[in-house]
Design a protein around this motif. Sequence first.
Motif, PDB file in Angstrom:
ATOM      1  N   ARG A 167       0.849  -1.200   0.000  1.00  0.00           N
ATOM      2  CA  ARG A 167       0.000   0.000   0.000  1.00  0.00           C
ATOM      3  C   ARG A 167       0.883   1.248   0.000  1.00  0.00           C
ATOM      4  O   ARG A 167       2.027   1.234   0.446  1.00  0.00           O
ATOM      5  CB  ARG A 167      -0.940   0.039   1.212  1.00  0.00           C
TER       6      ARG A 167
ATOM      7  N   GLU B 109      -0.449  10.142   8.509  1.00  0.00           N
ATOM      8  CA  GLU B 109       0.691   9.337   8.983  1.00  0.00           C
ATOM      9  C   GLU B 109       0.751   9.360  10.504  1.00  0.00           C
ATOM     10  O   GLU B 109       0.612  10.428  11.130  1.00  0.00           O
ATOM     11  CB  GLU B 109       1.982   9.905   8.381  1.00  0.00           C
ATOM     12  N   HIS B 110       0.935   8.183  11.090  1.00  0.00           N
ATOM     13  CA  HIS B 110       0.983   8.009  12.553  1.00  0.00           C
ATOM     14  C   HIS B 110      -0.323   8.455  13.212  1.00  0.00           C
ATOM     15  O   HIS B 110      -0.335   8.859  14.365  1.00  0.00           O
ATOM     16  CB  HIS B 110       2.186   8.734  13.159  1.00  0.00           C
TER      17      HIS B 110
ATOM     18  N   ASP C 165      -3.058   6.288  12.734  1.00  0.00           N
ATOM     19  CA  ASP C 165      -3.878   5.068  12.918  1.00  0.00           C
ATOM     20  C   ASP C 165      -3.879   4.582  14.358  1.00  0.00           C
ATOM     21  O   ASP C 165      -4.923   4.251  14.913  1.00  0.00           O
ATOM     22  CB  ASP C 165      -3.500   3.957  11.925  1.00  0.00           C
TER      23      ASP C 165
ATOM     24  N   CYS D 150       2.597  -1.465  15.679  1.00  0.00           N
ATOM     25  CA  CYS D 150       2.003  -0.760  14.537  1.00  0.00           C
ATOM     26  C   CYS D 150       0.505  -0.565  14.725  1.00  0.00           C
ATOM     27  O   CYS D 150      -0.128  -1.232  15.544  1.00  0.00           O
ATOM     28  CB  CYS D 150       2.268  -1.546  13.265  1.00  0.00           C
ATOM     29  N   GLY D 151      -0.049   0.315  13.916  1.00  0.00           N
ATOM     30  CA  GLY D 151      -1.492   0.510  13.857  1.00  0.00           C
ATOM     31  C   GLY D 151      -2.101  -0.476  12.873  1.00  0.00           C
ATOM     32  O   GLY D 151      -1.472  -1.468  12.493  1.00  0.00           O
TER      33      GLY D 151
ATOM     34  N   ASP E 132      -1.929  -0.510   7.480  1.00  0.00           N
ATOM     35  CA  ASP E 132      -1.294  -1.265   6.398  1.00  0.00           C
ATOM     36  C   ASP E 132      -2.046  -2.562   6.115  1.00  0.00           C
ATOM     37  O   ASP E 132      -2.270  -2.943   4.964  1.00  0.00           O
ATOM     38  CB  ASP E 132       0.155  -1.602   6.760  1.00  0.00           C
TER      39      ASP E 132
ATOM     40  N   TYR F 177       9.761   4.276  16.165  1.00  0.00           N
ATOM     41  CA  TYR F 177       8.311   4.203  15.942  1.00  0.00           C
ATOM     42  C   TYR F 177       7.585   4.030  17.274  1.00  0.00           C
ATOM     43  O   TYR F 177       6.640   4.764  17.587  1.00  0.00           O
ATOM     44  CB  TYR F 177       8.003   3.037  15.003  1.00  0.00           C
TER      45      TYR F 177
ATOM     46  N   GLY G 296       5.993   4.948   7.691  1.00  0.00           N
ATOM     47  CA  GLY G 296       6.418   5.191   9.066  1.00  0.00           C
ATOM     48  C   GLY G 296       7.512   6.227   9.229  1.00  0.00           C
ATOM     49  O   GLY G 296       7.635   6.850  10.277  1.00  0.00           O
TER      50      GLY G 296
END
Length: 378
Positions: free
Chosen positions: A26, A32-33, A35, A168-169, A172, A221, A330
């Motif tokens: 994707r 960005e950041h 989610d 992560c959120g 993706d 992150y 990211g």
Amino acid sequence: MNLAMADPATDLFGAPPALVVRAPGRVNLIGEHTDYNDGFVLPVAISVETRVAARPRGDRRIRVIASDFGSAVAEWELDAPYAANPSAPWADYIRGMTCAMIARGHQLIGADLAVSGTVPKGAGLSSSASLMVGIGRALAELAELAIAPAEIALMAQAGECDHVGMRCGIMDQLASACGVKDHALMIDCRSLAVRPVALPEGVAILIVHSGVERGLVEGAYNERRAQCEAAAAAVGVSALRDADMAMLEGAGLDPLTLARARHVVTENARVLAAAEALEAGDLVAMGALMAASHSSMRDDFEITVPRIDALVAELRALIGPEGGARMTGGGFGGAVVALCRADRADAVLAGLTYRKPDGGAPLVLRETACDGANLVMR
Ligand code: GLA
């Protein structure tokens, strides 16, 4: 990277596969950041993808061959607890996925798997999410389990957070699982509602990989995520999705935490505006939002690097007002996404003088919006 696809007729440990699945990478147009702050994102599933060929086994083992990693092989017992494999870190994503599926009660069966892909690694284009979603879809098909795309996405996220160690959120994985041809996806990361947003006619999606490798970014992150959680707690909300600028300014945050939170609050507003701009076919408005997003990532969230700032500036100058460019993913390296009029795309790319840190020409992808993961052969 092996750009050759797994051929459905590929010999899979001495016999043909029973099925082949594809799962796209994707590119995130904006958001960005946001989610993992329960906010909004606007990604597009793209044509670079992971393919997974699968065949059932008579026992409860998983055996995988990875053509992108020199045909390395990894195997493990399906029911054994998760264990990292330091000699084949790529397999950790796959084992993380099988463990997450079993933890959610899905009755998997043993399988031989072959994976290969065209998603550039370390580019911020979700090679790991496409791998995990592809594995999930392949194992679901093999065991004839009807698992909804969003459930596959949630398990892929859980596998990465719980086992690989990147908090992560959900963006993706949802983009890879739920992509819609010719559309971006407006995702509410709290409700997980996915709304396809038609891309305007005659718009080109360009991706330029800076060649700045992202390396081990989990630490940075996870640190950003922790800063956002600290800001939300200080403001008294469960997630920054629920905060506005007045709340941030009244909360007595230290300057760094305030800057991090300001990025998230302003970025959420930009995503909502960007979905409207795309729906209206307004590339000028979209370009301005992409520019503001990049500045916010650079100045408030501090996840860009100078080479990427320069690449974005060059693309923006070449594109002009109708469209724009920003870092995607990211951060700390990786790719830049640009939108421009399709009839300008060749001229934009011809004019690009950016060079990677090693002096070579950057990898450029001219992308289209694709459907989410599906079965391509049984
Ligand atoms: C990575 C994560 C996503 C998201 C982006 C930044 O791609 O996997 O969940 O947080 O970074 O927007």
